[in-house]
Design a protein around this motif. Structure first.
Motif, PDB file in Angstrom:
ATOM      1  N   PRO A 156       0.822  -1.202   0.000  1.00  0.00           N
ATOM      2  CA  PRO A 156       0.000   0.000   0.000  1.00  0.00           C
ATOM      3  C   PRO A 156       0.859   1.256   0.000  1.00  0.00           C
ATOM      4  N   ALA A 157       0.250   2.363  -0.415  1.00  0.00           N
ATOM      5  CA  ALA A 157       0.994   3.621  -0.470  1.00  0.00           C
ATOM      6  C   ALA A 157       1.632   3.924   0.871  1.00  0.00           C
ATOM      7  N   GLY A 158       2.867   4.354   0.846  1.00  0.00           N
ATOM      8  CA  GLY A 158       3.602   4.653   2.062  1.00  0.00           C
ATOM      9  C   GLY A 158       3.534   6.130   2.405  1.00  0.00           C
ATOM     10  N   PRO A 159       4.318   6.536   3.400  1.00  0.00           N
ATOM     11  CA  PRO A 159       4.352   7.950   3.789  1.00  0.00           C
ATOM     12  C   PRO A 159       5.006   8.798   2.705  1.00  0.00           C
ATOM     13  N   ALA A 160       4.832  10.087   2.840  1.00  0.00           N
ATOM     14  CA  ALA A 160       5.452  10.994   1.870  1.00  0.00           C
ATOM     15  C   ALA A 160       6.958  10.808   1.908  1.00  0.00           C
ATOM     16  N   PRO A 161       7.605  10.726   0.747  1.00  0.00           N
ATOM     17  CA  PRO A 161       9.049  10.501   0.741  1.00  0.00           C
ATOM     18  C   PRO A 161       9.825  11.668   1.327  1.00  0.00           C
ATOM     19  N   SER A 162      10.937  11.334   1.972  1.00  0.00           N
ATOM     20  CA  SER A 162      11.848  12.353   2.482  1.00  0.00           C
ATOM     21  C   SER A 162      12.753  12.872   1.372  1.00  0.00           C
ATOM     22  N   ALA A 163      12.986  12.022   0.360  1.00  0.00           N
ATOM     23  CA  ALA A 163      13.867  12.405  -0.740  1.00  0.00           C
ATOM     24  C   ALA A 163      13.568  11.529  -1.944  1.00  0.00           C
ATOM     25  N   ARG A 164      13.891  12.048  -3.112  1.00  0.00           N
ATOM     26  CA  ARG A 164      13.839  11.272  -4.354  1.00  0.00           C
ATOM     27  C   ARG A 164      15.230  11.273  -4.968  1.00  0.00           C
ATOM     28  N   TRP A 165      15.642  10.103  -5.427  1.00  0.00           N
ATOM     29  CA  TRP A 165      16.978   9.982  -6.005  1.00  0.00           C
ATOM     30  C   TRP A 165      16.886   9.434  -7.421  1.00  0.00           C
ATOM     31  N   THR A 166      17.619  10.024  -8.309  1.00  0.00           N
ATOM     32  CA  THR A 166      17.799   9.463  -9.637  1.00  0.00           C
ATOM     33  C   THR A 166      18.989   8.508  -9.577  1.00  0.00           C
ATOM     34  N   SER A 207      21.950  -0.039  -2.196  1.00  0.00           N
ATOM     35  CA  SER A 207      20.712   0.613  -1.771  1.00  0.00           C
ATOM     36  C   SER A 207      20.693   0.807  -0.252  1.00  0.00           C
ATOM     37  N   LYS A 208      21.201  -0.167   0.503  1.00  0.00           N
ATOM     38  CA  LYS A 208      21.268   0.006   1.953  1.00  0.00           C
ATOM     39  C   LYS A 208      22.228   1.133   2.311  1.00  0.00           C
ATOM     40  N   ALA A 209      23.389   1.154   1.663  1.00  0.00           N
ATOM     41  CA  ALA A 209      24.362   2.205   1.934  1.00  0.00           C
ATOM     42  C   ALA A 209      23.783   3.577   1.601  1.00  0.00           C
ATOM     43  N   ARG A 210      23.055   3.672   0.486  1.00  0.00           N
ATOM     44  CA  ARG A 210      22.491   4.973   0.091  1.00  0.00           C
ATOM     45  C   ARG A 210      21.478   5.456   1.114  1.00  0.00           C
ATOM     46  N   CYS A 211      20.701   4.534   1.686  1.00  0.00           N
ATOM     47  CA  CYS A 211      19.743   4.922   2.727  1.00  0.00           C
ATOM     48  C   CYS A 211      20.471   5.417   3.984  1.00  0.00           C
ATOM     49  N   VAL A 239      13.915   6.615  -7.430  1.00  0.00           N
ATOM     50  CA  VAL A 239      13.408   5.981  -6.225  1.00  0.00           C
ATOM     51  C   VAL A 239      13.076   7.031  -5.176  1.00  0.00           C
ATOM     52  N   ALA A 240      12.170   6.663  -4.275  1.00  0.00           N
ATOM     53  CA  ALA A 240      11.740   7.558  -3.206  1.00  0.00           C
ATOM     54  C   ALA A 240      12.126   6.949  -1.867  1.00  0.00           C
ATOM     55  N   PHE A 241      12.780   7.729  -1.037  1.00  0.00           N
ATOM     56  CA  PHE A 241      13.227   7.305   0.288  1.00  0.00           C
ATOM     57  C   PHE A 241      12.329   7.949   1.333  1.00  0.00           C
ATOM     58  N   ALA A 242      11.845   7.147   2.270  1.00  0.00           N
ATOM     59  CA  ALA A 242      11.006   7.653   3.353  1.00  0.00           C
ATOM     60  C   ALA A 242      11.529   7.127   4.678  1.00  0.00           C
ATOM     61  N   ARG A 250      14.042   4.109  14.131  1.00  0.00           N
ATOM     62  CA  ARG A 250      13.431   4.617  12.906  1.00  0.00           C
ATOM     63  C   ARG A 250      13.147   3.451  11.964  1.00  0.00           C
ATOM     64  N   ARG A 251      12.060   3.553  11.213  1.00  0.00           N
ATOM     65  CA  ARG A 251      11.799   2.683  10.086  1.00  0.00           C
ATOM     66  C   ARG A 251      12.037   3.482   8.808  1.00  0.00           C
ATOM     67  N   PHE A 252      12.455   2.790   7.767  1.00  0.00           N
ATOM     68  CA  PHE A 252      12.636   3.481   6.497  1.00  0.00           C
ATOM     69  C   PHE A 252      12.367   2.502   5.361  1.00  0.00           C
ATOM     70  N   ASP A 253      12.072   3.055   4.206  1.00  0.00           N
ATOM     71  CA  ASP A 253      11.915   2.203   3.035  1.00  0.00           C
ATOM     72  C   ASP A 253      12.347   2.949   1.792  1.00  0.00           C
ATOM     73  N   LEU A 254      12.542   2.171   0.735  1.00  0.00           N
ATOM     74  CA  LEU A 254      12.945   2.697  -0.559  1.00  0.00           C
ATOM     75  C   LEU A 254      11.979   2.120  -1.578  1.00  0.00           C
ATOM     76  N   ARG A 255      11.293   3.012  -2.314  1.00  0.00           N
ATOM     77  CA  ARG A 255      10.260   2.601  -3.250  1.00  0.00           C
ATOM     78  C   ARG A 255      10.541   3.156  -4.631  1.00  0.00           C
ATOM     79  N   SER A 256       9.932   2.532  -5.609  1.00  0.00           N
ATOM     80  CA  SER A 256       9.983   3.058  -6.962  1.00  0.00           C
ATOM     81  C   SER A 256       9.092   4.295  -7.025  1.00  0.00           C
ATOM     82  N   ALA A 257       9.672   5.409  -7.412  1.00  0.00           N
ATOM     83  CA  ALA A 257       8.907   6.660  -7.442  1.00  0.00           C
ATOM     84  C   ALA A 257       7.737   6.527  -8.412  1.00  0.00           C
TER      85      ALA A 257
END
Length: 273
Positions: A156-166, A207-211, A239-242, A250-257
């Motif tokens: 399901p849709a997650g929280p608003a992303p904290s950042a978007r990365w190309t 991807s873990k390091a980037r988070c 990708v979108a990081f939240a 803290r919880r975090f995730d990385l999703r396809s923007a």
């Protein structure tokens, strides 16, 4: 390292009788002194600031030659080719100065069933001045049989992303050069297609390091960070990081923007376990 990786992987594909259990020998140990130029290259690829303290994911890279040697040995129950990195836990017991000599050890542990085959852990430790300063546990899956795949990438849709990365296509090759892991699924379109991917995919540990790089300045001196790798990042990508508070961690995730397809979920706790 590229030639070594390719040769060992190719040898692992040769038919042979394999043991049913993990090797029980003593952990492989390697004395390491950090190459500052290599560290700087790794920092740039993953988004870390240049600093005198090692990023939490960097000892994993230092241990890669030992892990590869272990998993490609004749007494290992699975070939390296085809193993899927499904999870990683890192415990930072204290910051590690980049100038400190390290003693890295690697062993295999806990072979166990999984609904899609079998999985096991590669346990790595980094000792500084006689004390364990860092521990990593990478969980790998060996797919076997015809178990139905449980789709875990769509959520399901997650929280608003904290950042978007190309994430450009070159990330696969750049991280391979910095990490020594030249698996062709990350660096070659043909290699990726041979394993069912339409184009190269990003390394999970990139991807873990980037988070973690996105959390720099907010990390405690000692912590544990767990991630589960859910779906590959096809390169290039956006990708979108939240990141969200979770008790004292803290919880975090990385999703396809734009699609909410989850690539990685993680949890960071302020005290090591």
């Amino acid at each position: 390292m590229a030639a070594l990786t390719t040769a060992r992987a190719a040898l692992g594909l040769l038919p042979r009788r394999r043991p049913a259990t993990l090797p029980a020998r003593e952990p492989a140990v390697l004395a390491v002194t950090v190459d500052r130029e290599h560290l700087a290259r790794y920092d740039r690829v993953c988004g870390f600031r240049l600093a005198d303290t090692l990023p939490a994911t960097y000892p994993h890279v230092l241990a890669f030659p030992l892990a590869l040697r272990l998993m490609s040995a004749p007494d290992f129950p699975f070939p390296v080719v085809g193993l899927v990195h499904v999870a990683n836990r890192i415990t930072v017991r204290r910051p590690i100065d980049a100038g400190a000599p390290l003693e890295i050890s690697v062993r295999a542990a806990d072979l166990r069933p999984h609904h899609r085959g079998r999985q096991f852990d590669i346990v790595t430790t980094a000792v500084v001045d006689g004390e364990e300063a860092w521990r990593g546990v990478s969980t790998y899956l060996r797919r076997e049989g015809t178990a139905e795949r449980r789709e875990q990438g769509e959520r399901p849709a997650g929280p608003a992303p904290s950042a978007r990365w190309t994430v450009p296509a070159r990330v696969g090759g750049d991280y391979a050069a910095a990490s020594g892991d030249h698996n062709p699924i990350h660096t070659s379109r043909l290699g990726a297609r041979l394993f069912g991917f339409p184009r190269p995919i990003a390394h999970g540990m990139w991807s873990k390091a980037r988070c973690l790089a996105a959390l720099e300045g907010r990390l405690p001196a000692a912590y544990t960070v767990d991630v589960a790798f859910k779906a590959p990042i096809l390169l290039p990508a956006t990708v979108a990081f939240a990141v969200m508070p979770d008790g004292e961690g803290r919880r975090f995730d990385l999703r396809s923007a734009g699609t909410d397809r989850i690539h990685l979920t993680g949890h960071l706790a302020g005290q090591p376990t």
